[in-house]
Write a protein that holds these residues in place. Structure first.
Motif, PDB file in Angstrom:
ATOM      1  N   PHE A 143       0.844  -1.198   0.000  1.00 23.23           N
ATOM      2  CA  PHE A 143       0.000   0.000   0.000  1.00 23.23           C
ATOM      3  C   PHE A 143       0.876   1.243   0.000  1.00 23.23           C
ATOM      4  N   THR A 144       0.365   2.304  -0.631  1.00 22.66           N
ATOM      5  CA  THR A 144       1.056   3.588  -0.632  1.00 22.66           C
ATOM      6  C   THR A 144       0.062   4.701  -0.334  1.00 22.66           C
ATOM      7  N   ILE A 145       0.383   5.516   0.667  1.00 20.23           N
ATOM      8  CA  ILE A 145      -0.447   6.663   0.990  1.00 20.23           C
ATOM      9  C   ILE A 145       0.179   7.907   0.378  1.00 20.23           C
ATOM     10  N   SER A 146      -0.665   8.793  -0.130  1.00 16.46           N
ATOM     11  CA  SER A 146      -0.186  10.042  -0.697  1.00 16.46           C
ATOM     12  C   SER A 146      -1.257  11.103  -0.508  1.00 16.46           C
ATOM     13  N   ARG A 147      -0.888  12.352  -0.699  1.00 18.88           N
ATOM     14  CA  ARG A 147      -1.861  13.417  -0.579  1.00 18.88           C
ATOM     15  C   ARG A 147      -1.590  14.489  -1.611  1.00 18.88           C
ATOM     16  N   ASP A 148      -2.650  15.155  -2.028  1.00 22.88           N
ATOM     17  CA  ASP A 148      -2.576  16.284  -2.946  1.00 22.88           C
ATOM     18  C   ASP A 148      -3.220  17.454  -2.226  1.00 22.88           C
ATOM     19  N   ASN A 149      -2.389  18.311  -1.655  1.00 25.79           N
ATOM     20  CA  ASN A 149      -2.926  19.418  -0.863  1.00 25.79           C
ATOM     21  C   ASN A 149      -3.704  20.411  -1.715  1.00 25.79           C
ATOM     22  N   ALA A 150      -3.361  20.517  -2.975  1.00 24.14           N
ATOM     23  CA  ALA A 150      -4.089  21.430  -3.862  1.00 24.14           C
ATOM     24  C   ALA A 150      -5.521  20.955  -4.098  1.00 24.14           C
ATOM     25  N   LYS A 151      -5.725  19.639  -4.005  1.00 29.82           N
ATOM     26  CA  LYS A 151      -7.056  19.066  -4.209  1.00 29.82           C
ATOM     27  C   LYS A 151      -7.716  18.667  -2.893  1.00 29.82           C
ATOM     28  N   ASN A 152      -7.023  18.915  -1.771  1.00 24.31           N
ATOM     29  CA  ASN A 152      -7.568  18.530  -0.464  1.00 24.31           C
ATOM     30  C   ASN A 152      -7.951  17.052  -0.426  1.00 24.31           C
ATOM     31  N   THR A 153      -7.099  16.227  -0.974  1.00 19.20           N
ATOM     32  CA  THR A 153      -7.418  14.807  -1.103  1.00 19.20           C
ATOM     33  C   THR A 153      -6.225  13.957  -0.679  1.00 19.20           C
ATOM     34  N   VAL A 154      -6.532  12.874   0.023  1.00 22.35           N
ATOM     35  CA  VAL A 154      -5.520  11.884   0.362  1.00 22.35           C
ATOM     36  C   VAL A 154      -5.914  10.568  -0.305  1.00 22.35           C
ATOM     37  N   TYR A 155      -4.920   9.813  -0.714  1.00 22.11           N
ATOM     38  CA  TYR A 155      -5.147   8.574  -1.468  1.00 22.11           C
ATOM     39  C   TYR A 155      -4.522   7.386  -0.747  1.00 22.11           C
ATOM     40  N   LEU A 156      -5.058   6.215  -1.037  1.00 15.67           N
ATOM     41  CA  LEU A 156      -4.442   4.976  -0.594  1.00 15.67           C
ATOM     42  C   LEU A 156      -4.431   4.031  -1.790  1.00 15.67           C
ATOM     43  N   GLN A 157      -3.256   3.859  -2.370  1.00 18.68           N
ATOM     44  CA  GLN A 157      -3.087   2.907  -3.469  1.00 18.68           C
ATOM     45  C   GLN A 157      -2.824   1.539  -2.862  1.00 18.68           C
ATOM     46  N   MET A 158      -3.669   0.588  -3.185  1.00 18.32           N
ATOM     47  CA  MET A 158      -3.569  -0.750  -2.608  1.00 18.32           C
ATOM     48  C   MET A 158      -3.295  -1.748  -3.730  1.00 18.32           C
ATOM     49  N   ASN A 159      -2.150  -2.388  -3.659  1.00 17.10           N
ATOM     50  CA  ASN A 159      -1.748  -3.376  -4.658  1.00 17.10           C
ATOM     51  C   ASN A 159      -1.615  -4.746  -4.019  1.00 17.10           C
ATOM     52  N   THR A 160      -1.596  -5.754  -4.854  1.00 16.54           N
ATOM     53  CA  THR A 160      -1.445  -7.143  -4.400  1.00 16.54           C
ATOM     54  C   THR A 160      -2.402  -7.432  -3.245  1.00 16.54           C
TER      55      THR A 160
END
Length: 124
Positions: free
Chosen positions: A68-85
């Motif tokens: 899993f990888t967590i990331s955020r885009d402060n310009a979009k006020n959004t946080v993501y969780l990329q979940m693989n395998t």
């Protein structure tokens, strides 16, 4: 007040991938540590991953590290969780949480704001 709305959950085969999103509105997004928790059916809510406002630090539960990888885009006020395998044991409702200064980032009671959750089911 911060409002959090998760999306991106669904049914996926073992080994597949999903990307969850958490859109925030309200107070200044960049002030908050953003964290993903998950709650499997009949079990407690557990820490998954967290990221600081500056994106300089990210931490993961051992069970998802490397997948899993967590990331955020402060310009979009959004946080993501990329979940693989993905594995069947990743099946849970995934929640996004926010706090300015959580005492323990991996403890659910440290967080002030929560989304409604998005369900992820990993099954063949």
């Amino acid at each position: 007040q911060v409002r959090l709305v998760e999306s991106g959950g669904g049914l996926v085969l073992p080994g597949g991938s999903l990307r969850l999103s958490c859109a925030a509105s309200g107070r200044t997004f960049t002030r908050y540590r953003m964290t993903w928790f998950r709650q499997p059916p009949g079990k407690r809510r557990d820490f998954v991953a967290t990221i600081t406002w500056s994106e300089s630090s990210a931490y993961y539960a051992d069970s998802v590290k490397g997948r899993f990888t967590i990331s955020r885009d402060n310009a979009k006020n959004t946080v993501y969780l990329q979940m693989n395998t993905l594995r069947p044991e990743d099946t849970a409702v995934y929640y996004c949480a926010a706090a300015e200064n959580p005492g323990r980032y991996d403890y659910y009671a440290s967080y002030d704001y929560w989304g409604q959750g998005t369900r992820v089911t990993v099954s063949s």
